[in-house]
Design an enzyme around this catalytic site. Sequence first.
Site, mmCIF file in Angstrom:
data_model
loop_
_atom_site.group_PDB
_atom_site.id
_atom_site.type_symbol
_atom_site.label_atom_id
_atom_site.label_comp_id
_atom_site.label_asym_id
_atom_site.label_seq_id
_atom_site.Cartn_x
_atom_site.Cartn_y
_atom_site.Cartn_z
ATOM 1 N N ASP A 164 4.254 8.166 -34.793
ATOM 2 C CA ASP A 164 2.825 7.802 -34.869
ATOM 3 C C ASP A 164 2.283 7.732 -33.451
ATOM 4 O OD1 ASP A 164 0.548 6.833 -36.637
ATOM 5 O OD2 ASP A 164 0.624 5.204 -35.186
ATOM 6 N N SER A 165 0.951 7.699 -33.341
ATOM 7 C CA SER A 165 0.337 7.525 -32.023
ATOM 8 C C SER A 165 0.587 6.119 -31.486
ATOM 9 C CB SER A 165 -1.172 7.763 -32.124
ATOM 10 O OG SER A 165 -1.721 6.847 -33.057
ATOM 11 N N CYS A 211 1.619 9.749 -39.302
ATOM 12 C CA CYS A 211 0.305 9.658 -38.667
ATOM 13 C C CYS A 211 -0.529 10.760 -39.302
ATOM 14 C CB CYS A 211 0.457 9.900 -37.165
ATOM 15 S SG CYS A 211 -1.094 10.109 -36.268
ATOM 16 N N THR A 254 -3.474 11.851 -38.495
ATOM 17 C CA THR A 254 -4.133 12.729 -37.525
ATOM 18 C C THR A 254 -3.147 13.779 -37.020
ATOM 19 O OG1 THR A 254 -5.372 10.762 -36.858
ATOM 20 C CG2 THR A 254 -5.609 12.707 -35.481
ATOM 21 N N GLU A 283 -4.022 -1.616 -33.874
ATOM 22 C CA GLU A 283 -3.097 -1.318 -32.770
ATOM 23 C C GLU A 283 -2.896 -2.544 -31.879
ATOM 24 O OE1 GLU A 283 -1.329 1.349 -32.476
ATOM 25 O OE2 GLU A 283 -0.544 1.191 -30.439
ATOM 26 N N CYS A 312 -5.298 6.589 -42.795
ATOM 27 C CA CYS A 312 -4.832 6.373 -41.422
ATOM 28 C C CYS A 312 -3.750 5.314 -41.540
ATOM 29 C CB CYS A 312 -5.956 5.865 -40.530
ATOM 30 S SG CYS A 312 -5.365 5.297 -38.924
ATOM 31 N N HIS A 353 -2.680 3.150 -39.678
ATOM 32 C CA HIS A 353 -2.976 1.818 -39.152
ATOM 33 C C HIS A 353 -3.600 0.917 -40.235
ATOM 34 C CE1 HIS A 353 -2.251 3.611 -35.220
ATOM 35 N NE2 HIS A 353 -2.332 2.406 -34.682
HETATM 36 N N1 DGL Z 1 -2.337 6.140 -37.262
HETATM 37 C C1 DGL Z 1 -2.871 7.405 -37.027
HETATM 38 C C2 DGL Z 1 -3.342 8.111 -38.276
HETATM 39 O O1 DGL Z 1 -2.778 7.901 -39.326
HETATM 40 C C3 DGL Z 1 -3.719 7.666 -35.809
HETATM 41 C C4 DGL Z 1 -4.575 6.615 -35.223
HETATM 42 C C5 DGL Z 1 -5.105 7.052 -33.860
HETATM 43 O O2 DGL Z 1 -4.295 7.166 -32.942
HETATM 44 O O3 DGL Z 1 -6.320 7.295 -33.732
HETATM 45 O O4 DGL Z 1 -4.213 8.929 -38.235
#
Ligand code: DGL
Length: 286
Positions: A11-12, A74, A76, A153, A185, A187
Amino acid sequence: MATPDPVALFDSGEGGLTVLRHLVERFPGEHFIYAADSAHFPYGDKSLDTVRDWFLAFLQFFVTQGARAVVIACNTATAAALDAARDAVDIPVFGVVEPAAVRAARITGNGHVGVLSTLGTFNSGLYPQFLTRQNPDLQVVAKPCPILVTMAENGTVRGASVEQEVRQCVTPVLEQGVDTIILGCTHFPHMREVFNHVVDGQAVIVDPGEEAADLLEQELGLAPQRSSVSEVQAWTSGDPIRFRAIAHLLCPNIPLRAHPLIWNSGAVTEPENENLTEFDATDDNS
Ligand code: DGL
């Protein structure tokens, strides 16, 4: 018995822990590793090409760690890099978008599905694509919610400010008559309690982490190994002490050790003297 090769999650930042949590609960004793590109967080406001290149560097890192499969935990990065990742390596690579879309398409009663995500995932159009592939008549109401990403985050996942932001994301989507909402997402499931409260039964919430666990059971044959949960080795391109502290706050039940990674000429590698910044989750002096 020899430890099996790990299943790697990416993940980011801290978001993929919501996927890891499901995997650790469902498959205790299985060998998972995790990596976060915290130095480049957030991914949601970057171009998909840039995100793809960053993720592919992590993919190579996972190969050096002997991963037997990779989960792009993730949305994205899944939108940016799933196809390129599958072309780049011989091990299986799984994303989180398709399993969540398949599930939402299956459970919606009125054919109206909401998708909350980052801007990058929104712009990619991947959720509407996968949803309408399941059923061309589905109506998709997509909304980017970047503020929630930053809050999660930083470990802020409940309280009045979170509720206010969640309400701002969810209300216009509910007003469009959706009966199913994908937390698109990783998060966002950290804020699941607040989502449950705000949605208040008006829609079914789909968490891609649960769907990913089902997928890995089917595709990799993952199964519980034994009752205890193994320590997860994690790497971050940011600060491992901060990463682990927030991970512990968000997912106290996952024993996790965080190590540093550094970016070097387009690749991520472990620094030579990693012990300077390694941080052990079992150290209670945090
Ligand atoms: N958690 C990530 C997602 O599912 C990316 C969040 C981010 O870094 O903007 O898209």
